[in-house]
Design an enzyme around this catalytic site. Structure first.
Site, mmCIF file in Angstrom:
data_model
loop_
_atom_site.group_PDB
_atom_site.id
_atom_site.type_symbol
_atom_site.label_atom_id
_atom_site.label_comp_id
_atom_site.label_asym_id
_atom_site.label_seq_id
_atom_site.Cartn_x
_atom_site.Cartn_y
_atom_site.Cartn_z
ATOM 1 N N HIS A 57 24.017 43.126 48.648
ATOM 2 C CA HIS A 57 23.227 43.428 49.896
ATOM 3 C C HIS A 57 24.103 44.110 50.969
ATOM 4 O O HIS A 57 23.874 43.999 52.228
ATOM 5 C CB HIS A 57 22.615 42.239 50.707
ATOM 6 C CG HIS A 57 21.249 41.783 49.894
ATOM 7 N ND1 HIS A 57 20.210 42.473 49.549
ATOM 8 C CD2 HIS A 57 21.101 40.615 49.095
ATOM 9 C CE1 HIS A 57 19.418 41.846 48.988
ATOM 10 N NE2 HIS A 57 19.895 40.832 48.383
ATOM 11 N N ASP A 84 24.754 36.837 47.989
ATOM 12 C CA ASP A 84 23.860 36.633 46.812
ATOM 13 C C ASP A 84 23.284 37.716 46.333
ATOM 14 O O ASP A 84 23.674 38.945 46.742
ATOM 15 C CB ASP A 84 22.518 35.882 47.635
ATOM 16 C CG ASP A 84 21.844 36.965 48.974
ATOM 17 O OD1 ASP A 84 22.808 37.661 49.518
ATOM 18 O OD2 ASP A 84 20.766 37.324 48.816
ATOM 19 N N GLU A 85 22.611 37.673 45.144
ATOM 20 C CA GLU A 85 22.055 38.941 44.626
ATOM 21 C C GLU A 85 23.407 39.956 44.171
ATOM 22 O O GLU A 85 22.998 41.335 44.525
ATOM 23 C CB GLU A 85 20.822 39.384 45.027
ATOM 24 C CG GLU A 85 19.814 38.160 45.126
ATOM 25 C CD GLU A 85 18.642 38.683 45.738
ATOM 26 O OE1 GLU A 85 18.783 39.469 46.625
ATOM 27 O OE2 GLU A 85 17.338 37.993 45.431
ATOM 28 N N VAL A 86 24.200 39.708 43.594
ATOM 29 C CA VAL A 86 25.234 40.979 43.557
ATOM 30 C C VAL A 86 25.156 41.310 42.290
ATOM 31 O O VAL A 86 25.824 41.254 41.115
ATOM 32 C CB VAL A 86 26.690 40.115 43.622
ATOM 33 C CG1 VAL A 86 27.909 41.154 43.656
ATOM 34 C CG2 VAL A 86 27.061 39.297 44.523
ATOM 35 N N ASP A 103 22.868 31.360 44.634
ATOM 36 C CA ASP A 103 22.374 32.122 43.359
ATOM 37 C C ASP A 103 23.656 32.466 42.304
ATOM 38 O O ASP A 103 23.245 32.388 41.066
ATOM 39 C CB ASP A 103 21.377 32.908 43.738
ATOM 40 C CG ASP A 103 21.825 34.106 44.483
ATOM 41 O OD1 ASP A 103 22.158 35.474 43.951
ATOM 42 O OD2 ASP A 103 22.000 34.024 45.701
#
Length: 486
Positions: free
Chosen positions: A92, A148-150, A199
């Site tokens: 992000h 998160d969400e890499v 996550d």
């Protein structure tokens, strides 16, 4: 059951990467947050932080000034709200990597979300952001590092070469970057503990996680926004993290912004169920390991996506969720308390613009957006697509040629003008209300996405009617005049 023993901290998340509120509006809602049971804020500044030096390019047009950040922190203290700043440091990262000056730091060239962890400059940029943020948040007990969400991690050319070595893995790559960032926080800002979204850690083998040293450096935030989250699996995950050496864990629920990228109205029941599930997790999991819960209120799914529910629209949901946590459930008594806090007669969706639409800050925005979201498009669709006079005598074919039976003008025009007048008035009222809470770019974006398409269709019909009325060609036979000489 009281939540005080389950979640010592109850933080409201302010996602500023879309529709950042004016400081004046925050001054109104902070006391309400406190009254409802919040004792902290997680502020995700993104491009609203007043970065300086080579990072100044990251500022949004209406970014807060240092004085405004100081005022936000002062207002938070007045309402006894602990502030935890959040800065994304891995995934992000669009607000950084979209800029030409930093585009070379992307893991994958066409994907500005993920930072390349191999570049020394990547870590230097992250450190600079952290230092500037903590300079304005001196004494902060925690800093949320995001992570998160890499997505696409390991898919850059440098990563692919690195991963060819037998001892390397994507998990090792992820953990090494988290460790590097956390090391900087702990070394340069003693007394500040790093938090990370969990996550990217969930599927890493226990022995690898334990050996990385990360559990001694950060506190994971377990997030799940589902109304039917798996309580048993969450408890197992908490136990895994505890066995890996993490001393403190956090939970993250959602009060808005988690049920659709373009969601305009908040489904309160969904979020109540989400928090009920988290209470079960907290009650069933390891004792005394949960530091608190973050009630997330996402404003965009990512930096490039559309706006979801504006903060005032999500306040009834936030109120219900906070009170649910405070009282350990959502009984009829708790529901009545929430309605009393908000000044509403019912917590159900307020489908009217009236004196009784609420007394909480932004309740007029909530009521007007509810009215527009539920009825604007459907009322215009009904007129243009289901009104028998429009579909039968003023179809797109007729409108292009400015042809209409004179009598049909009397059947269509009054209703069209009345509808246009009604919605124009409500939209003007909404614009005035929004101006008190938000900056011009937010207002422009919300109206362009949610109002203008329907209003333009309606205005187009009215305009075409007026032009057709000026022509009023008469039929010469069963069909329209062909334009040929008699």
């Amino acid at each position: 059951m009281s939540c005080s023993s389950l979640f010592k901290m109850r933080l409201v998340h302010l996602d500023l990467k879309g529709a950042p509120p004016k400081v004046s509006y925050l001054s109104e809602v902070f006391p309400l947050f406190h009254a409802l049971g919040a004792n902290g804020l997680l502020i995700e500044y993104e491009d609203m932080f007043p970065y300086e030096g080579h990072l100044k390019v990251l500022r949004a047009k209406y970014a807060y000034s240092p004085a405004e950040v100081a005022e936000i922190l002062r207002l938070a203290r007045l309402s006894q709200l602990e502030v935890i700043p959040l800065v994304q440091t891995f995934g992000h990262m669009e607000f950084v990597l979209k800029h030409a000056a930093f585009a070379h730091l992307r893991e994958v060239a066409l994907f500005p979300n993920t930072l390349n962890p191999h570049e020394a400059e990547s870590l230097a940029v992250v450190k600079a952001m952290i230092d500037q943020i903590l300079e304005l948040h001196r004494g902060a007990q925690w800093l949320h590092m995001g992570c998160d969400e890499v997505y696409f991690l390991g898919e850059g050319e440098t990563s692919k070469q690195w991963l060819q070595q037998e001892q390397n893995s994507q998990a090792k790559l992820c953990l090494s970057h988290i460790r590097a960032v956390a090391s900087h926080v702990l070394a340069q800002h003693p007394g500040t503990t790093p938090l990370v979204w969990d996550d990217m850690l969930r599927d890493i083998p226990q022995d690898q996680l334990k050996a990385s040293g990360v559990p001694q450096m950060v506190e994971p935030v377990l997030w799940d926004y589902g109304a039917d989250l798996d309580v048993y699996c969450k408890v197992l995950l908490m136990e895994k993290y505890q066995e890996c050496g993490f001393q403190r864990l956090w939970a993250a629920s959602a009060f808005k912004g988690a049920t659709g990228a373009s969601q305009a109205l908040t489904p309160v029941e969904h979020h109540i169920r989400n928090h009920m599930q988290w209470l079960q997790v907290a009650d069933s999991g390891p004792v005394d390991i949960l530091q608190g819960i973050i009630l997330t209120g996402w404003q965009r799914y990512d930096h490039f996506s559309v706006l979801c529910e504006l903060l005032p629209v999500g306040i009834p949901s936030l109120a219900a969720c906070l009170q649910l946590l405070v009282h350990g459930g959502f009984t009829e008594h708790v529901k009545l308390k929430v309605e009393s806090f908000l000044g509403v007669t019912s917590l159900e969706m307020m489908d009217a613009v009236s004196e009784g639409a609420g007394s909480f800050p932004g309740s007029d925005i909530h009521a007007l957006i509810t009215q527009i979201s539920l009825h604007l498009r459907s009322s215009v669709d009904a007129l243009l697509e289901r009104n028998r006079y429009v579909t039968g005598w003023f179809s797109p074919y007729h409108r292009r040629r400015k042809l209409i039976h004179p009598v049909m003008i009397q059947h269509i025009q009054p209703e069209a003008l009345s509808l246009l007048s009604r919605w124009s008035t409500l939209v003007q009222q909404l614009e005035v209300a929004l101006q008190l809470a938000f900056y011009p770019d937010t207002i422009e974006e919300w109206l362009e996405e949610n109002v203008h398409p329907s209003m333009q269709r309606l205005q187009g019909l009215v305009q075409d009617l007026g032009e057709a009325a000026d022509h009023q060609p008469l039929p010469t036979s069963p069909g329209w005049d062909t334009g040929q000489d008699p």
